[in-house]
Design a protein around this motif. Structure first.
Motif, mmCIF file in Angstrom:
data_model
loop_
_atom_site.group_PDB
_atom_site.id
_atom_site.type_symbol
_atom_site.label_atom_id
_atom_site.label_comp_id
_atom_site.label_asym_id
_atom_site.label_seq_id
_atom_site.Cartn_x
_atom_site.Cartn_y
_atom_site.Cartn_z
ATOM 1 N N THR A 235 0.842 -1.196 0.000
ATOM 2 C CA THR A 235 0.000 0.000 0.000
ATOM 3 C C THR A 235 0.878 1.248 0.000
ATOM 4 O OG1 THR A 235 -0.092 0.204 2.401
ATOM 5 C CG2 THR A 235 -1.726 -1.236 1.362
ATOM 6 N N ALA A 236 0.273 2.362 -0.396
ATOM 7 C CA ALA A 236 0.990 3.639 -0.292
ATOM 8 C C ALA A 236 1.303 3.942 1.167
ATOM 9 C CB ALA A 236 0.152 4.752 -0.907
ATOM 10 N N LYS A 237 0.380 3.595 2.057
ATOM 11 C CA LYS A 237 0.580 3.854 3.482
ATOM 12 C C LYS A 237 1.831 3.157 4.004
ATOM 13 C CE LYS A 237 -4.008 4.935 5.308
ATOM 14 N NZ LYS A 237 -5.014 4.552 6.334
ATOM 15 N N GLU A 238 2.040 1.925 3.563
ATOM 16 C CA GLU A 238 3.236 1.183 3.984
ATOM 17 C C GLU A 238 4.518 1.908 3.594
ATOM 18 O OE1 GLU A 238 3.443 -3.067 3.000
ATOM 19 O OE2 GLU A 238 1.308 -2.935 2.574
ATOM 20 N N GLN A 239 4.421 2.685 2.527
ATOM 21 C CA GLN A 239 5.595 3.375 2.000
ATOM 22 C C GLN A 239 5.680 4.820 2.482
ATOM 23 O OE1 GLN A 239 6.327 2.170 -2.310
ATOM 24 N NE2 GLN A 239 4.314 1.261 -2.004
ATOM 25 N N GLY A 240 4.917 5.125 3.520
ATOM 26 C CA GLY A 240 4.993 6.435 4.143
ATOM 27 C C GLY A 240 4.166 7.516 3.484
ATOM 28 N N ILE A 241 3.275 7.128 2.567
ATOM 29 C CA ILE A 241 2.436 8.105 1.870
ATOM 30 C C ILE A 241 0.988 7.806 2.238
ATOM 31 C CG2 ILE A 241 1.762 9.019 -0.387
ATOM 32 C CD1 ILE A 241 4.559 8.172 -1.367
ATOM 33 N N ASP A 242 0.451 8.552 3.162
ATOM 34 C CA ASP A 242 -0.832 8.246 3.791
ATOM 35 C C ASP A 242 -1.995 8.744 2.940
ATOM 36 O OD1 ASP A 242 -2.828 7.546 5.485
ATOM 37 O OD2 ASP A 242 -2.323 8.968 7.068
ATOM 38 N N VAL A 243 -2.318 7.988 1.900
ATOM 39 C CA VAL A 243 -3.427 8.361 1.038
ATOM 40 C C VAL A 243 -4.272 7.130 0.737
ATOM 41 C CG1 VAL A 243 -2.039 8.070 -1.050
ATOM 42 C CG2 VAL A 243 -4.103 9.468 -1.145
ATOM 43 N N VAL A 244 -5.590 7.302 0.827
ATOM 44 C CA VAL A 244 -6.552 6.281 0.426
ATOM 45 C C VAL A 244 -7.368 6.875 -0.708
ATOM 46 C CG1 VAL A 244 -8.570 4.923 1.095
ATOM 47 C CG2 VAL A 244 -6.672 5.202 2.691
ATOM 48 N N ALA A 245 -7.282 6.265 -1.876
ATOM 49 C CA ALA A 245 -7.999 6.770 -3.053
ATOM 50 C C ALA A 245 -8.550 5.578 -3.818
ATOM 51 C CB ALA A 245 -7.061 7.594 -3.937
ATOM 52 N N VAL A 246 -9.831 5.340 -3.644
ATOM 53 C CA VAL A 246 -10.475 4.188 -4.266
ATOM 54 C C VAL A 246 -11.749 4.651 -4.967
ATOM 55 C CG1 VAL A 246 -9.573 2.596 -2.533
ATOM 56 C CG2 VAL A 246 -11.820 3.649 -2.179
ATOM 57 N N ASN A 247 -12.156 3.890 -5.967
ATOM 58 C CA ASN A 247 -13.437 4.144 -6.607
ATOM 59 C C ASN A 247 -14.481 3.333 -5.850
ATOM 60 O OD1 ASN A 247 -15.470 4.929 -8.325
ATOM 61 N ND2 ASN A 247 -14.889 3.540 -9.971
ATOM 62 N N TRP A 248 -15.001 3.931 -4.782
ATOM 63 C CA TRP A 248 -15.911 3.209 -3.909
ATOM 64 C C TRP A 248 -17.289 3.035 -4.537
ATOM 65 C CZ3 TRP A 248 -19.849 6.606 -3.022
ATOM 66 C CH2 TRP A 248 -19.551 7.973 -2.951
ATOM 67 N N ARG A 249 -17.956 1.980 -4.108
ATOM 68 C CA ARG A 249 -19.328 1.693 -4.531
ATOM 69 C C ARG A 249 -20.239 1.903 -3.332
ATOM 70 N NH1 ARG A 249 -18.572 0.974 -10.088
ATOM 71 N NH2 ARG A 249 -16.831 -0.450 -10.436
ATOM 72 N N GLY A 250 -21.121 2.874 -3.412
ATOM 73 C CA GLY A 250 -21.928 3.170 -2.242
ATOM 74 C C GLY A 250 -23.254 3.808 -2.570
ATOM 75 N N LEU A 251 -23.841 4.412 -1.543
ATOM 76 C CA LEU A 251 -25.195 4.958 -1.643
ATOM 77 C C LEU A 251 -25.306 6.276 -0.893
ATOM 78 C CD1 LEU A 251 -27.084 1.676 -0.624
ATOM 79 C CD2 LEU A 251 -26.958 2.577 -2.963
ATOM 80 N N TYR A 252 -26.236 7.126 -1.344
ATOM 81 C CA TYR A 252 -26.680 8.254 -0.541
ATOM 82 C C TYR A 252 -28.189 8.214 -0.424
ATOM 83 C CZ TYR A 252 -27.599 10.924 -4.943
ATOM 84 O OH TYR A 252 -28.047 11.357 -6.175
ATOM 85 N N VAL A 253 -28.713 8.990 0.509
ATOM 86 C CA VAL A 253 -30.154 9.048 0.746
ATOM 87 C C VAL A 253 -30.567 10.521 0.815
ATOM 88 C CG1 VAL A 253 -30.262 6.836 1.963
ATOM 89 C CG2 VAL A 253 -29.819 8.933 3.260
#
Length: 323
Positions: free
Chosen positions: A239-257
């Motif tokens: 992961t980027a986090k393991e390499q000292g770069i604290d970023v989470v960037a994913v194409n998440w699948r979700g919902l809003y209401v």
């Protein structure tokens, strides 16, 4: 204006066994035509909700394409703001477009984000013979001389593929993002081809776009932008986090209401979505569709989306995508 029962039936595809004649069924709007990510989100989550009895009746799925999700968003805000029987498919593209004011003045606080239960993880890829052995190697090269490193991605300038790179560089201590070289092409496959051919030094995209090239040995994945390593055959990707770069960037699948539903109704949907996330049926869907675990529901997810939107808005202003 509420749709009539007859209109809702004509517009929707009913999942499961059907609707009892006297009841108004819950509805999931997919803000696109059949096929693709938002349609998958609505159909798979809605079906599993009913199959595992997280909801009492089948959920209708309505396709409402237009404006990259903007038509559905406007419909919910202006006509269905208190509809407790409505959920709407969303993804990272929804957050990006809201951050960049692409929905005609609509803002992210006009709905409530419910949750995400899977994601296509963001990755940074280089050609098999690239001199870059890690994400930090690549980031250090950009910091030393931005002109020597070009990234290719399947989204336009200012799109999420571009922004993932800028987020990573920001975490790595590089803030002169206007100097970052990014080439937007028509899809992830074209972006990888640019990198394999040596026209760019790296590709920014999602894991689903690179699997075939990775298995063929044409590329190496320097990092996934996830909280934890990807499961199964991709577990050797750091992961980027393991390499000292604290970023989470994913194409998440979700919902809003809708925004004006009660907390009880919001929690009802959150509980149903949690049940789907924990089900064997959803695990099978994720495996079949190349999704990685990414479960954030309720206040945790709302806070995550708020943070992502604010960061995208800031970056988009810096690169001139918005004023």
């Amino acid at each position: 204006m509420k749709q009539t029962h007859l209109t809702r039936l004509a517009a929707a595809v009913v999942l499961g066994l059907g609707i009892s004649s006297g009841a108004q069924a819950a509805e999931c709007i997919a803000p696109a035509n059949p096929g693709g990510g938002w349609d998958f989100t609505c159909r798979s989550i809605s079906k599993i909700m009913y199959d595992i009895k997280a909801v009492d009746e089948p959920v209708q799925v309505t396709n409402m394409a237009g404006g990259g999700g903007g038509l559905a968003y406007t419909h919910v805000v202006t006509e269905r703001a208190d509809d407790a029987e409505l959920i709407v498919a969303a993804s990272s593209a929804t957050a990006t477009r809201l951050a960049q004011n692409a929905f005609g003045g609509m803002t992210s606080d006009q709905v409530r984000f419910l949750g995400a239960i899977g994601a296509d993880p963001g990755v940074i890829v280089v050609a098999k013979d690239s001199p870059f052995e890690s994400l930090t190697d690549l980031m250090d090269a950009v910091k030393a001389d931005p002109a020597t490193v070009a990234f290719a991605g399947g989204s336009a300038v200012g799109g999420f593929d571009h922004l993932k790179v800028l987020m990573a560089l920001g975490r790595a201590g590089f803030d002169d993002i206007t100097k970052v070289k990014y080439i937007g092409v028509d899809g992830g496959a074209d972006a990888i081809t640019q990198t394999i051919g040596g026209f760019t030094q790296a590709m920014t995209g999602d894991i689903s776009e690179v699997v075939g090239f990775l298995k063929a040995g044409d590329v190496r994945v320097l990092a996934s932008f996830t909280d934890e390593r990807l499961p199964g055959e991709f577990n050797d990707i750091p992961t980027a986090k393991e390499q000292g770069i604290d970023v989470v960037a994913v194409n998440w699948r979700g919902l809003y209401v809708p925004k004006d539903i009660s907390d009880d109704d919001y929690n009802k949907w959150a509980d149903a979505l949690t049940a789907v996330a924990e089900s064997d049926e959803w695990a099978e869907q994720m495996t079949a569709n190349g999704l990685a675990p990414f479960t954030r529901i309720g206040a945790d997810f709302q806070g995550y989306v708020d943070g992502v939107i604010e960061e995208i808005r800031t970056l988009s202003k810096e690169i001139g995508v918005i004023q």
